[in-house]
Design an enzyme around this catalytic site. Structure first.
Site, PDB file in Angstrom:
ATOM      1  N   ASP A  41      34.814  40.746  41.681  1.00 17.16           N
ATOM      2  CA  ASP A  41      35.412  41.874  40.958  1.00 17.16           C
ATOM      3  C   ASP A  41      36.855  41.603  40.576  1.00 17.16           C
ATOM      4  O   ASP A  41      37.758  42.376  40.874  1.00 17.16           O
ATOM      5  CB  ASP A  41      35.340  43.155  41.797  1.00 17.16           C
ATOM      6  CG  ASP A  41      33.970  43.767  41.705  1.00 17.16           C
ATOM      7  OD1 ASP A  41      33.251  43.434  40.747  1.00 17.16           O
ATOM      8  OD2 ASP A  41      33.633  44.584  42.571  1.00 17.16           O
ATOM      9  N   ASP A  42      37.087  40.477  39.911  1.00 17.50           N
ATOM     10  CA  ASP A  42      38.399  40.156  39.365  1.00 17.50           C
ATOM     11  C   ASP A  42      39.470  39.888  40.416  1.00 17.50           C
ATOM     12  O   ASP A  42      40.648  40.054  40.145  1.00 17.50           O
ATOM     13  CB  ASP A  42      38.900  41.270  38.431  1.00 17.50           C
ATOM     14  CG  ASP A  42      38.327  41.101  37.044  1.00 17.50           C
ATOM     15  OD1 ASP A  42      37.876  39.986  36.743  1.00 17.50           O
ATOM     16  OD2 ASP A  42      38.338  42.064  36.286  1.00 17.50           O
ATOM     17  N   ALA A  43      39.060  39.506  41.597  1.00 18.48           N
ATOM     18  CA  ALA A  43      40.070  39.046  42.544  1.00 18.48           C
ATOM     19  C   ALA A  43      40.358  37.575  42.257  1.00 18.48           C
ATOM     20  O   ALA A  43      39.554  36.894  41.635  1.00 18.48           O
ATOM     21  CB  ALA A  43      39.585  39.219  43.974  1.00 18.48           C
TER      22      ALA A  43
END
Lengths: 367, 602
Positions: free
Chosen positions: B218-220
């Protein structure tokens, strides 16, 4: 207790897959019934109202973006989604798309032609549907120009329409070709009255059932049914072609008036189901809302004029809307707040009387 | 056809029989130089109206005029421009280049470039890139992206930390950030040269590996801890605190000084360690939240009181400026000056180092943003045969729905630039063709796709998949975890309601709102709800008179409890929320008598 159809189907399918005998199947169904009775019950002191509200409110927030999927001239459009949910909950008198589903008795429901003829006969025709009306204030005339094609389509004769016009205008006019002229040149009629008459003539009822703007025949199963835009349940139920045991309208106020409040309660549930469409909301939430909307014997809205405005508690009413009004009126009448509901206890700062807040344990000492 | 209405700057000035001729004449005169070049003339056929605008504040942009399918700008002109024989101004005066505003664009048919010019066209763009705004034009290969991604990217461009102004030392911005090592992008758009982006860059070139990982979901982002410790994306944060020696009516005024113990509201010795006797802080002192940064005392709110000895004692109030509770750092600059009213004003700049940490936000130029999810030591990061270790690991799944092709092309382009030691031109529509870049990569002995063989940093084994890896220009955005984190166990309360304060700056709590309330009721957790809303908020014990139901008084000095309304001494303690006590008071102010009836608890 009997199982709902979809669960029963699942049980049957499971039984078939496992090759269970009739006795075993019966046993299984009984077990499932028992399980549902035990597990699917609400807990003691559970706040079913709040759960119902959230269960219906949450999907409604999701649905806001996707409304109006129905369009097209040939189909009767029925509003769905959030608009319809609000109509039902707010008990609106003027709904966006009033509609009826008319079931017919034999032989009309088997013969498409007969069904079509019936649909045409109940479709309301007003004068503007078959004629153009214009007025001449200088000559004090109202000119009605008949559209012969429209007359033919609706199976009406010019003479019959003229008779209706004469009855309304209380005056005979002159027909020249397809133009019918009502002349008031010799009378003392005021221009205002002339204009009023013209407006009345525009809405002059010629044929069909009042309020039914449009009717189409569709096939449902092996019979033909009629769907309408616009409702008039009382008049339609009297017609001999109509199966009055199944015919319904989506105007819940009308249902309550014609068929009684229990029918209205049932229709609220059915209409809510339709409005929510494929969003899965448990039936019991709908039924709770329907009960609440109808339990006074008539159909009323949630909100300050209806359910929320009739709460017994001052604080609960004040917390919702018109705070000052409720508090001052309560003071005038010397109302007593018994602190029984959720909101009241939250305001006062006491544990709410649901769930663990309701349970009281008494311990017998020395035993 | 009736006569056309003619509007000048929005006002109806007349009618014209032949609007087309009017418009043509005006335009010809503008091109001849008889009218100013920024005048706009528009004819709306549908409403039969002519709009002429001459006022200021309209956005106009230059376009090359096209006549009969041929642009008026010729090779001759371009040669002349290059040799310096003619200037831009000459082209405008000759009507070769024309300025159009938004209104007149409605009448124009503009071709994006020379190839697309047909006889129907009226204008052609000087360069297609000027269709784009600055932010999007700075994104290399942005023509390959979805427009929404470019918009996100353009929005994040101005949040990137960098060298925002060369005179930052002298400035007193309330808040400012500065990147330690800003770099020129290896792959850049030509627009970057026009705006001199390289003089005020806002990012760094880092090595990115594109591979999925649990800690990058999730876009980390996963960042190389050793890179961070070597100074990657290290930044400094400045905040300016301001104080003024205010003048009050009556000739009194504030004073910058070190408050003495007899000043009312004295905080305590340890809070004043950073300031000298003049009330100003000593530069390069380390201060933490709550420390006094500027010592100041104010005159008493009311006129001096005469004491019993007949001496007028001036009892001053403490009104120092303290460091915000969630900040700390070194005193950087102390500036003494006057404010517009002539009062003495002090500005103190606090400097704080911001090292990238968990939760800090980073973004590439194509709208691909993310926060650090894990910092991994270099020895645990994957590496190539040559020993190159990525600074950042970006998740593959971030591409699927967003389709940011520019991100992929940037890796290929920047890799070529890094290997050949040159800047690569990635201007939208006019950049170096990707085919050429791939061919160059192949010549240099790399895979043309940009993929690399990586070895797992933990096991040392070769990774099964080939990993897309290369240099990229990344920005550190100004949203830092350390400036957003907020928690509270105890703290200040509001005076009116006695409930906890709201907001990070006021050491507030996180609101337990209506929907959260609903979840607890839905679960029947009444006692948890009670704890949240009453016990941990504004629980109070009020005394209630048994006789008349009013709030009673506890006279602690005379040790008696009585009802001030009926005088009864039958008084009970009741635990309610303070908000309810407030409600009772407000009801009384309305003229309503809220009588509380007590009953045994059971």
């Amino acid at each position: 207790m009997t199982l709902p159809d979809h669960i029963l189907q699942q049980v049957e399918a499971f039984a078939k897959k496992k090759g269970l005998s009739a006795a075993e199947k019966k046993k299984l169904i009984k077990a499932v019934e028992q399980w549902i009775e035990e597990e699917a019950k609400a807990e003691y002191w559970e706040d079913v109202g709040l759960v119902a509200a959230e269960s219906m409110g949450e999907p409604a927030t999701q649905a806001t973006l996707r409304t109006f999927h129905f369009a097209g001239a040939a189909e009767v459009s029925v509003s769905s989604g959030v608009d319809r949910m609000l109509e039902i909950a707010d008990a609106l008198h003027k709904i966006q798309t009033p509609s009826m589903t008319i079931y017919l008795v034999e032989p009309y429901n088997k013969d498409e032609e007969k069904a079509r003829a019936f649909a045409l006969s109940i479709q309301e025709t007003v004068l503007t549907d078959v004629a153009r009306i214009s007025e001449d204030y200088f000559a004090k005339e109202i000119r009605i120009e008949f559209d012969e094609k429209a007359l033919q389509e609706r199976g009406l004769s010019q003479d019959a329409v003229i008779k209706k016009i004469e009855a309304r205008a209380k005056k005979k006019g002159d027909l020249a070709g397809n133009v019918y002229v009502l002349s008031f040149a010799d009378s003392q009629i005021s221009l205002e009255k002339l204009r009023k008459l013209r407006m009345a003539l525009e809405k002059l009822h010629i044929s069909g059932v009042k309020g039914i703007r449009f009717a189409v025949v569709t096939k449902e199963g092996d019979e033909y049914i009629v769907r309408t835009s616009g409702t008039n349940l009382k008049a339609v139920l009297k017609l001999k072609e109509v199966d009055h045991t199944r015919t319904i309208s989506n105007d819940i106020h009308e249902i309550a008036e014609v068929l009684g409040i229990e029918a209205a309660r049932y229709m609220i549930i059915e209409e809510l189901k339709k409005a929510y469409g494929d969003m899965e909301v448990d039936l019991r939430h709908f039924s709770l809302l329907a009960d609440l909307l109808t339990h006074d014997g008539y159909y009323e809205a949630v909100g300050r004029t209806g359910v929320a405005g009739k709460k017994g508690s001052v604080f609960a009413r004040a917390a919702f809307e018109e705070t000052g009004k409720h508090l001052t009126e309560a003071a005038l009448w010397g109302e007593v707040e018994h602190l029984k509901g959720v909101v009241e206890n939250l305001i006062v700062g006491l544990p709410v009387k649901v769930g663990t807040g309701r349970v009281k344990l008494l311990m017998r000492l020395g035993e | 056809m009736s006569e056309a209405k003619v509007y000048l700057n929005g006002r109806l000035v007349g009618f014209h029989k032949d609007p087309r001729k009017l418009v043509d004449t005006l335009r010809t005169r503008r091109r001849n130089g008889q009218l100013p070049p920024t005048i706009s003339v528009t004819y709306y056929e549908s409403t039969n109206e002519v709009y002429i605008y001459t006022d200021a504040g309209r956005l106009v942009r230059p376009l090359i005029v096209v006549k009969n399918g041929k642009p008026l700008l010729t090779e001759e002109h371009i040669k002349g421009l290059q040799e310096g024989r003619i200037t831009w101004r000459d082209l405008v005066r000759q009507g070769i280049i024309e300025y159009l505003d938004a209104e007149e664009e409605e009448n124009a048919y503009v071709a994006p470039d020379l190839e697309h010019v047909t006889p129907e066209h009226t204008h052609v763009e000087i360069n297609p890139i000027i269709i784009l705004g600055l932010g999007v034009a700075l994104i290399p290969y942005s023509q390959h992206n979805l427009s929404t991604r470019n918009m996100h990217g353009a929005k994040m461009m101005d949040q990137g930390l960098g060298l925002y102004a060369a005179n930052f030392k002298l400035r007193t911005d309330t808040m400012s950030y500065l990147l330690y090592y800003p770099q020129k992008p290896v792959l850049k758009s030509k627009v970057a040269d026009f705006i001199r982006y390289e003089r005020r860059p806002s990012g760094q070139n880092i090595i990115v590996a594109v591979t999925p990982d649990l800690y990058a979901m999730d876009d980390a982002l996963i960042m190389n801890l050793d890179s961070v410790q070597r100074g990657l994306f290290r930044a400094v944060f400045f905040r300016t605190y301001t104080a003024v020696e205010r003048r009050y009516p009556g000739g009194q005024k504030d004073r910058f000084e070190r408050p003495t113990e007899d000043v009312s509201g004295y905080l305590g010795e340890e809070y004043y360690h950073a300031i000298g006797d003049d009330g100003l802080p000593i530069p390069e002192t380390y201060v933490t939240g709550g420390d006094v940064l500027i010592g100041r005392t104010s005159p008493p709110r009311f006129l001096e009181e005469v004491t019993q000895f007949g001496i007028i004692e001036e009892n001053r109030n403490e009104s120092s400026i303290t460091v915000r509770m969630d900040e700390e750092g070194y005193v950087d600059t102390v500036l003494i000056t006057d404010d517009p009213n002539g009062a003495r004003m002090v500005k103190v700049k606090l400097r704080q180092e911001k090292i990238p940490e968990l939760g800090d936000k980073f973004a590439a130029r194509g709208g691909q943003k993310g926060v650090i999810g894990m910092l991994v030591s270099q020895e645990d990061m994957p590496f190539t045969e040559q020993g190159i270790v990525p600074d950042l690991i970006f998740n593959t799944h971030s591409f699927l729905s967003r389709m940011t092709v520019s991100y992929l092309l940037e890796i290929v382009g920047a890799k070529v630039g890094a290997l050949q030691g040159r800047h690569v031109n990635g201007t939208p529509w006019n950049g170096e063709p990707v085919k050429d870049l791939e061919a160059t990569l192949r010549q240099l002995g790399f895979k043309p796709t940009g993929k690399e063989i990586l070895y797992d940093g933990l096991t040392g084994e070769e990774m099964v998949a080939r990993i897309y890896m290369g240099p990229m220009y990344y920005q550190r955005l100004k949203h830092l975890a350390s400036q957003k984190i907020q928690a509270r166990a105890r703290g200040p309360i509001q005076i009116l309601t006695r409930q906890p304060t709201e907001g990070k700056a006021r050491e507030g709590g996180i609101r337990f709102g209506e929907m959260e309330r609903d979840t607890l009721i839905g679960h029947g957790a009444a006692m948890t709800l009670y704890e949240r809303l009453v016990e941990e908020s504004d629980k109070t014990t009020v005394l209630i008179c048994e006789e008349c139901g009013n709030v009673a008084i506890d006279d602690a000095i005379r040790k008696e409890r009585y009802c001030p309304v009926c005088g009864s001494r039958k008084v009970q303690e009741v635990e309610v929320s303070y908000a309810f006590k407030l409600l009772l008071d407000e009801l009384k102010s309305l003229g309503i008598y809220p009588k509380i009836v007590l009953r045994d608890k059971a």
